[in-house]
Design an enzyme around this catalytic site. Structure first.
Site: not given
Ligand SMILES: Cc1cc2nc3c(=O)[nH]c(=O)nc-3n(C[C@H](O)[C@H](O)[C@H](O)COP(=O)(O)O)c2cc1C
Length: 308
Positions: A131, A134
């Protein structure tokens, strides 16, 4: 004539997946939380909540806000830290016959390197997802993923310390995502996944205050799907490593759109909160689509919309 059982297998570098559907980091806990709801062995891969070297408490509440067709989160990368992950979360995942991908995050390139080196010693960890959304504390808090040089440096650092596939997860909060994609490919990434959340905010008209204590949060869910699809299309046109599509995938048709745009796999995120069985339904739906269209393999879908 409809074919009976289409081939759903895909590869991400040396990693073979039984199907192209994974869970998106942060939306599926550490896997165990969904164990009673989803047949975990059916998934293409499980990607766990982002892990840092040390535990993080995340941001103060409120840190979630619902929006039209999506949600904002400012969780702030709360997680149990590397040591507790290895001691308390990994044993459960060892028993699941599905590749485990660990999402990692850090404040410095050295943090990422240390995480990579330690996780390289854990055979169950089939791949890393890095990721890069950050802040780099050594560069005034500018996110690694918004600068091609920093994205290159962090990717190279992880690549040097991890022997299995390295997937770099791209941020959409940039002017030109292809520039970052090319930088991480050049640094040795085996694949890119995109997109992470889109920076946004919401204001409560009763209190006249921002809804999130952090002011800004990451927008996810169906609202971001067209943005994500556009970025997957752009990146597919400029790199030759595999692409994993993420962003608002809710139905099999959504996943198929990403495959047609050039992704070889997808991740399902926010939808897990609404329908915990979404991943299984999407796997089933892709198979049904292949059969109905007389296609022998999911490979027949990848990049098909690009063919002239
Ligand atoms: C509550 C929440 C926590 C997330 N935590 C992380 C994380 O720890 N690391 C990361 O790379 N992406 C994190 N994401 C991003 C998701 O993995 C994803 O890239 C993003 O939500 C878009 O996909 P979606 O629309 O299907 O949710 C998080 C997303 C949400 C909603």
């Amino acid at each position: 004539m409809a074919l009976e059982q289409p081939d759903m297998e895909v590869s991400i570098g040396s990693l073979r997946l039984k199907n192209p559907v994974m869970t998106a980091s942060g939306t599926f806990g550490y896997g165990e939380e969904y164990g009673s709801l989803v047949s975990l062995h059916r998934l293409g891969a499980i990607i766990v909540k982002g892990i840092s070297l040390f535990p993080r408490q995340g941001n103060p509440p409120p840190r979630i806000a619902e929006t039209a067709c999506g949600m904002l989160n400012a969780i702030g990368l709360e997680n149990v830290g590397l040591e507790r992950f290895l001691a308390e979360k990994l044993p459960f995942l060892h028993n699941i016959d599905t590749p485990l991908i660990v999402n990692i995050l850090g404040d410095t390139v050295e943090d990422y390197q240390q995480l990579a080196a330690r996780l390289d010693g854990e055979e169950k960890v089939a791949a890393l997802e890095v990721n890069i959304s950050c802040p780099n504390v050594k560069k005034g808090g500018v996110a690694f993923g918004t600068d091609p040089d920093m994205a290159h440096a962090v990717t190279k650092g992880v690549r040097q310390h991890f022997s299995r596939p390295v997937i770099v997860k791209l941020s959409p909060n940039v002017t030109d995502i292809t520039e970052i994609a090319r930088a991480v490919e050049d640094a040795g990434a085996n694949a890119v996944s995109l997109i992470n959340t889109v920076l946004g905010m919401a204001i409560d008209t009763e209190s006249c205050r921002p809804r999130l204590a952090n002011l800004f949060g990451g927008l996810s869910g169906p609202a971001i799907k067209p943005i994500a699809l556009r970025m997957v299309w752009q990146v597919a046109g400029c790199v030759s490593i595999p692409i994993i599509g993420i962003g608002g995938i809710t139905t099999p048709e959504d996943a198929i759109e990403f495959l047609l745009a050039g992704a070889c796999a997808v991740q399902v995120g926010t939808t897990n909160f609404i329908n915990p069985k979404a991943t299984e339904e999407i796997i089933h739906g892709i198979g049904a689509y292949l059969s109905e269209n007389g296609l022998a393999s999911v490979q027949d879908l990848i990049g098909r919309a690009r063919q002239t």
